[in-house]
Design a protein around this motif. Structure first.
Motif, PDB file in Angstrom:
ATOM      1  N   THR A 305       6.138  -7.419 -32.779  1.00  0.00           N
ATOM      2  CA  THR A 305       5.794  -8.831 -32.606  1.00  0.00           C
ATOM      3  C   THR A 305       6.860  -9.543 -31.780  1.00  0.00           C
ATOM      4  O   THR A 305       6.575 -10.522 -31.088  1.00  0.00           O
ATOM      5  N   THR A 306       8.093  -9.051 -31.867  1.00  0.00           N
ATOM      6  CA  THR A 306       9.211  -9.621 -31.126  1.00  0.00           C
ATOM      7  C   THR A 306      10.259  -8.548 -30.915  1.00  0.00           C
ATOM      8  O   THR A 306      10.179  -7.460 -31.520  1.00  0.00           O
ATOM      9  N   VAL A 307      11.213  -8.809 -30.054  1.00  0.00           N
ATOM     10  CA  VAL A 307      12.313  -7.878 -29.804  1.00  0.00           C
ATOM     11  C   VAL A 307      13.601  -8.688 -29.688  1.00  0.00           C
ATOM     12  O   VAL A 307      13.579  -9.854 -29.274  1.00  0.00           O
ATOM     13  N   ILE A 334       4.128 -12.010 -30.668  1.00  0.00           N
ATOM     14  CA  ILE A 334       4.152 -13.437 -30.983  1.00  0.00           C
ATOM     15  C   ILE A 334       4.899 -14.126 -29.844  1.00  0.00           C
ATOM     16  O   ILE A 334       6.117 -14.011 -29.714  1.00  0.00           O
ATOM     17  N   CYS A 335       4.161 -14.835 -29.007  1.00  0.00           N
ATOM     18  CA  CYS A 335       4.703 -15.363 -27.750  1.00  0.00           C
ATOM     19  C   CYS A 335       5.355 -16.741 -27.960  1.00  0.00           C
ATOM     20  O   CYS A 335       4.803 -17.775 -27.592  1.00  0.00           O
ATOM     21  N   ASP A 336       6.542 -16.709 -28.552  1.00  0.00           N
ATOM     22  CA  ASP A 336       7.287 -17.947 -28.756  1.00  0.00           C
ATOM     23  C   ASP A 336       8.651 -17.842 -28.095  1.00  0.00           C
ATOM     24  O   ASP A 336       8.896 -16.934 -27.294  1.00  0.00           O
ATOM     25  N   GLN A 337       9.554 -18.750 -28.426  1.00  0.00           N
ATOM     26  CA  GLN A 337      10.851 -18.801 -27.768  1.00  0.00           C
ATOM     27  C   GLN A 337      11.700 -17.561 -28.049  1.00  0.00           C
ATOM     28  O   GLN A 337      12.653 -17.265 -27.313  1.00  0.00           O
ATOM     29  N   ASN A 338      11.365 -16.798 -29.090  1.00  0.00           N
ATOM     30  CA  ASN A 338      12.128 -15.592 -29.407  1.00  0.00           C
ATOM     31  C   ASN A 338      11.929 -14.481 -28.380  1.00  0.00           C
ATOM     32  O   ASN A 338      12.675 -13.504 -28.376  1.00  0.00           O
ATOM     33  N   LEU A 339      10.921 -14.636 -27.524  1.00  0.00           N
ATOM     34  CA  LEU A 339      10.678 -13.643 -26.475  1.00  0.00           C
ATOM     35  C   LEU A 339      11.239 -14.083 -25.127  1.00  0.00           C
ATOM     36  O   LEU A 339      10.931 -13.465 -24.102  1.00  0.00           O
ATOM     37  N   ALA A 340      12.077 -15.105 -25.109  1.00  0.00           N
ATOM     38  CA  ALA A 340      12.600 -15.628 -23.841  1.00  0.00           C
ATOM     39  C   ALA A 340      13.282 -14.547 -23.016  1.00  0.00           C
ATOM     40  O   ALA A 340      13.118 -14.469 -21.792  1.00  0.00           O
ATOM     41  N   ALA A 362      -0.628 -12.161 -29.703  1.00  0.00           N
ATOM     42  CA  ALA A 362      -1.398 -12.243 -30.946  1.00  0.00           C
ATOM     43  C   ALA A 362      -1.158 -13.582 -31.638  1.00  0.00           C
ATOM     44  O   ALA A 362      -1.831 -13.924 -32.610  1.00  0.00           O
ATOM     45  N   GLY A 363      -0.214 -14.350 -31.148  1.00  0.00           N
ATOM     46  CA  GLY A 363       0.122 -15.665 -31.695  1.00  0.00           C
ATOM     47  C   GLY A 363       1.229 -16.274 -30.840  1.00  0.00           C
ATOM     48  O   GLY A 363       1.758 -15.604 -29.945  1.00  0.00           O
ATOM     49  N   PRO A 364       1.520 -17.535 -31.047  1.00  0.00           N
ATOM     50  CA  PRO A 364       0.850 -18.449 -31.993  1.00  0.00           C
ATOM     51  C   PRO A 364      -0.596 -18.734 -31.580  1.00  0.00           C
ATOM     52  O   PRO A 364      -1.042 -18.289 -30.518  1.00  0.00           O
ATOM     53  N   GLU A 365      -1.268 -19.490 -32.392  1.00  0.00           N
ATOM     54  CA  GLU A 365      -2.704 -19.692 -32.190  1.00  0.00           C
ATOM     55  C   GLU A 365      -3.030 -20.237 -30.813  1.00  0.00           C
ATOM     56  O   GLU A 365      -4.032 -19.824 -30.190  1.00  0.00           O
ATOM     57  N   ALA A 366      -2.182 -21.122 -30.276  1.00  0.00           N
ATOM     58  CA  ALA A 366      -2.468 -21.740 -28.976  1.00  0.00           C
ATOM     59  C   ALA A 366      -2.420 -20.726 -27.829  1.00  0.00           C
ATOM     60  O   ALA A 366      -3.029 -20.945 -26.784  1.00  0.00           O
ATOM     61  N   LYS A 368      -2.934 -17.281 -28.390  1.00  0.00           N
ATOM     62  CA  LYS A 368      -3.586 -16.056 -28.829  1.00  0.00           C
ATOM     63  C   LYS A 368      -4.576 -15.556 -27.777  1.00  0.00           C
ATOM     64  O   LYS A 368      -5.424 -16.305 -27.298  1.00  0.00           O
ATOM     65  N   GLY A 369      -4.433 -14.290 -27.399  1.00  0.00           N
ATOM     66  CA  GLY A 369      -5.328 -13.674 -26.427  1.00  0.00           C
ATOM     67  C   GLY A 369      -4.871 -13.785 -24.987  1.00  0.00           C
ATOM     68  O   GLY A 369      -5.444 -13.143 -24.103  1.00  0.00           O
ATOM     69  N   GLN A 370      -3.854 -14.598 -24.715  1.00  0.00           N
ATOM     70  CA  GLN A 370      -3.372 -14.729 -23.340  1.00  0.00           C
ATOM     71  C   GLN A 370      -2.503 -13.532 -22.955  1.00  0.00           C
ATOM     72  O   GLN A 370      -1.843 -12.915 -23.795  1.00  0.00           O
ATOM     73  N   MET A 371      -2.509 -13.241 -21.664  1.00  0.00           N
ATOM     74  CA  MET A 371      -1.699 -12.128 -21.174  1.00  0.00           C
ATOM     75  C   MET A 371      -0.219 -12.472 -21.299  1.00  0.00           C
ATOM     76  O   MET A 371       0.203 -13.575 -20.925  1.00  0.00           O
ATOM     77  N   LEU A 372       0.542 -11.532 -21.816  1.00  0.00           N
ATOM     78  CA  LEU A 372       1.965 -11.759 -22.024  1.00  0.00           C
ATOM     79  C   LEU A 372       2.682 -12.056 -20.700  1.00  0.00           C
ATOM     80  O   LEU A 372       3.551 -12.936 -20.650  1.00  0.00           O
ATOM     81  N   LEU A 373       2.300 -11.363 -19.639  1.00  0.00           N
ATOM     82  CA  LEU A 373       2.939 -11.588 -18.351  1.00  0.00           C
ATOM     83  C   LEU A 373       2.672 -13.003 -17.840  1.00  0.00           C
ATOM     84  O   LEU A 373       3.581 -13.656 -17.284  1.00  0.00           O
ATOM     85  N   ALA A 374       1.462 -13.484 -18.025  1.00  0.00           N
ATOM     86  CA  ALA A 374       1.130 -14.850 -17.591  1.00  0.00           C
ATOM     87  C   ALA A 374       1.956 -15.875 -18.357  1.00  0.00           C
ATOM     88  O   ALA A 374       2.449 -16.871 -17.763  1.00  0.00           O
ATOM     89  N   VAL A 375       2.141 -15.650 -19.635  1.00  0.00           N
ATOM     90  CA  VAL A 375       2.977 -16.545 -20.431  1.00  0.00           C
ATOM     91  C   VAL A 375       4.413 -16.485 -19.959  1.00  0.00           C
ATOM     92  O   VAL A 375       5.097 -17.514 -19.823  1.00  0.00           O
ATOM     93  N   ALA A 376       4.888 -15.273 -19.641  1.00  0.00           N
ATOM     94  CA  ALA A 376       6.255 -15.115 -19.149  1.00  0.00           C
ATOM     95  C   ALA A 376       6.454 -15.850 -17.839  1.00  0.00           C
ATOM     96  O   ALA A 376       7.494 -16.502 -17.622  1.00  0.00           O
ATOM     97  N   GLU A 377       5.468 -15.778 -16.952  1.00  0.00           N
ATOM     98  CA  GLU A 377       5.608 -16.421 -15.630  1.00  0.00           C
ATOM     99  C   GLU A 377       5.547 -17.933 -15.736  1.00  0.00           C
ATOM    100  O   GLU A 377       6.034 -18.640 -14.846  1.00  0.00           O
TER     101      GLU A 377
END
Length: 379
Positions: A305-307, A334-340, A362-366, A368-377
């Motif tokens: 979920t995090t690293v 879990i795509c939050d600030q802990n994955l910065a 897989a989270g948070p709810e807002a 959920k389902g988005q590509m991790l790379l897109a969130v990172a960019e």
């Protein structure tokens, strides 16, 4: 290149050398000669077992194409200046004796449960032995005594639950040991004593639940270790202390939950690391520290979920680092600030990323389902 001559025949121990198939068409004999010259030019130790099988299949194909039908009760043999190579599969009869110059022997698909202790007597130059797809339940401690030059032993797909101590006491030349697809539930380090030149060890697709400490401490030349598709939940922290130049480590398909800092530390030359299809939920921040030559990393299909911050610091910087790519897909991120820290690393190495579409939040709810790379960019 030195000119080599070779012949090929169906082999029966009761036949004399002069009874080889000299009546075969000249075109077949020429093609067979070319095949044998090609295989003779390859170093025997480096042969992959698949290559050996391909060679024999080619010979069978040529025989069929020319309308020549080998004796179904005889084994196939190819003879060259290096020695004889023999392949036996049903319905052939397993010979009671072998040519003294035999260097390659395959006895496969016979459903044998045992082999006589003296089965290899009289072939002191044997270098490759393939006994796959039988039902061997045990081996005599004396089984390998007659073949001290053996470099490859393939016991794939048998029913071995243990190995006798002392089996390898004269096997100092053995480079490749394949125990894949047996019924090993545990190992004892003493079973492998005597193996001083081992480079490739395959223990995959057994039922191993744990490994003993010091298992590899004497295998300084080991290049490949395959423990995939077992039932391992933990690994001894000192497992990899011993090999000096390990290049490929396969741990996929187990039940590993944690990757600690100490496991990989002794292996700075590691190039391929497969940890996919486990239950990893935690990876220590220093787990990959020092892996400056890593070409491939697979962490897919775990429970990450995090690293921790700093995990990726040593990866993806050198010119060839991760040149074959990485896979972190099918984890419940879990795509939050802990994955910065991961976000920054992904953007810098996105060209090496596999299965981007399957690497999602897989989270948070807002998110959920988005590509991790897109969130990172977007950060």
């Amino acid at each position: 290149m030195e000119k080599r001559e070779a012949t090929m025949s169906s082999w029966n121990p009761e036949r004399k050398q002069s009874s080889r198939f000299r009546h075969w068409p000249a075109s077949w004999r020429r093609l067979t000669l070319r095949l044998l010259q090609w295989t003779d030019s390859l170093p025997l130790v480096g042969w992959d077992s698949h290559l050996s099988r391909i060679f024999f299949l080619l010979l069978l194909f040529v025989v069929s194409a020319q309308g020549v039908t080998p004796n179904p009760e005889a084994c196939l043999v190819s003879s060259s200046v290096n020695g004889s190579s023999i392949s036996c599969q049903p319905p052939a009869q397993i010979p009671k004796s072998l040519p003294a110059d035999t260097i390659f022997l395959a006895v496969e698909f016979f459903n044998l449960t045992q082999l006589p202790a003296d089965f290899l007597q009289g072939v002191p130059n044997l270098q490759e032995l393939h006994l796959s797809s039988n039902r061997l339940e045990n081996l005599s401690p004396k089984f390998l005594l007659p073949v001290p030059q053996l470099t490859v032993l393939d016991l794939t797909h048998n029913s071995l639950t243990r190995l006798p101590p002392g089996l390898f006491r004269v096997s100092a030349a053995l480079c490749t040991l394949v125990l894949k697809e047996n019924q090993l539930k545990f190992l004892e380090a003493s079973w492998l004593h005597g193996l001083k030149a081992l480079q490739h060890l395959d223990l995959s697709e057994n039922q191993l639940q744990s490994l003993p400490p010091g298992l590899l401490e004497n295998f300084t030349d080991l290049l490949t270790l395959d423990l995939s598709n077992n039932q391992l939940q933990t690994l001894p922290p000192d497992l990899l202390r011993g090999p000096l130049n390990l290049e490929r480590l396969r741990l996929e398909g187990n039940r590993l939950q944690v990757l600690g800092e100490r496991l990989l530390a002794p292996q700075p030359k590691l190039r391929y690391l497969f940890l996919n299809d486990n239950r990893l939920a935690s990876v220590a921040a220093g787990a990959f520290r020092g892996l400056q030559k890593l070409d491939m990393l697979d962490l897919s299909n775990n429970l990450l979920t995090t690293v921790p911050t700093g995990l990726w610091t040593s990866l993806g910087k050198a010119a060839r680092n991760l040149k074959d790519g990485f896979d972190i897909s099918s984890n419940p991120w879990i795509c939050d600030q802990n994955l910065a820290d991961l976000y920054l690393w992904l953007v810098a190495n996105e060209d090496k990323m596999f299965f981007r579409n399957h690497t999602r939040c897989a989270g948070p709810e807002a998110l959920k389902g988005q590509m991790l790379l897109a969130v990172a960019e977007s950060h």
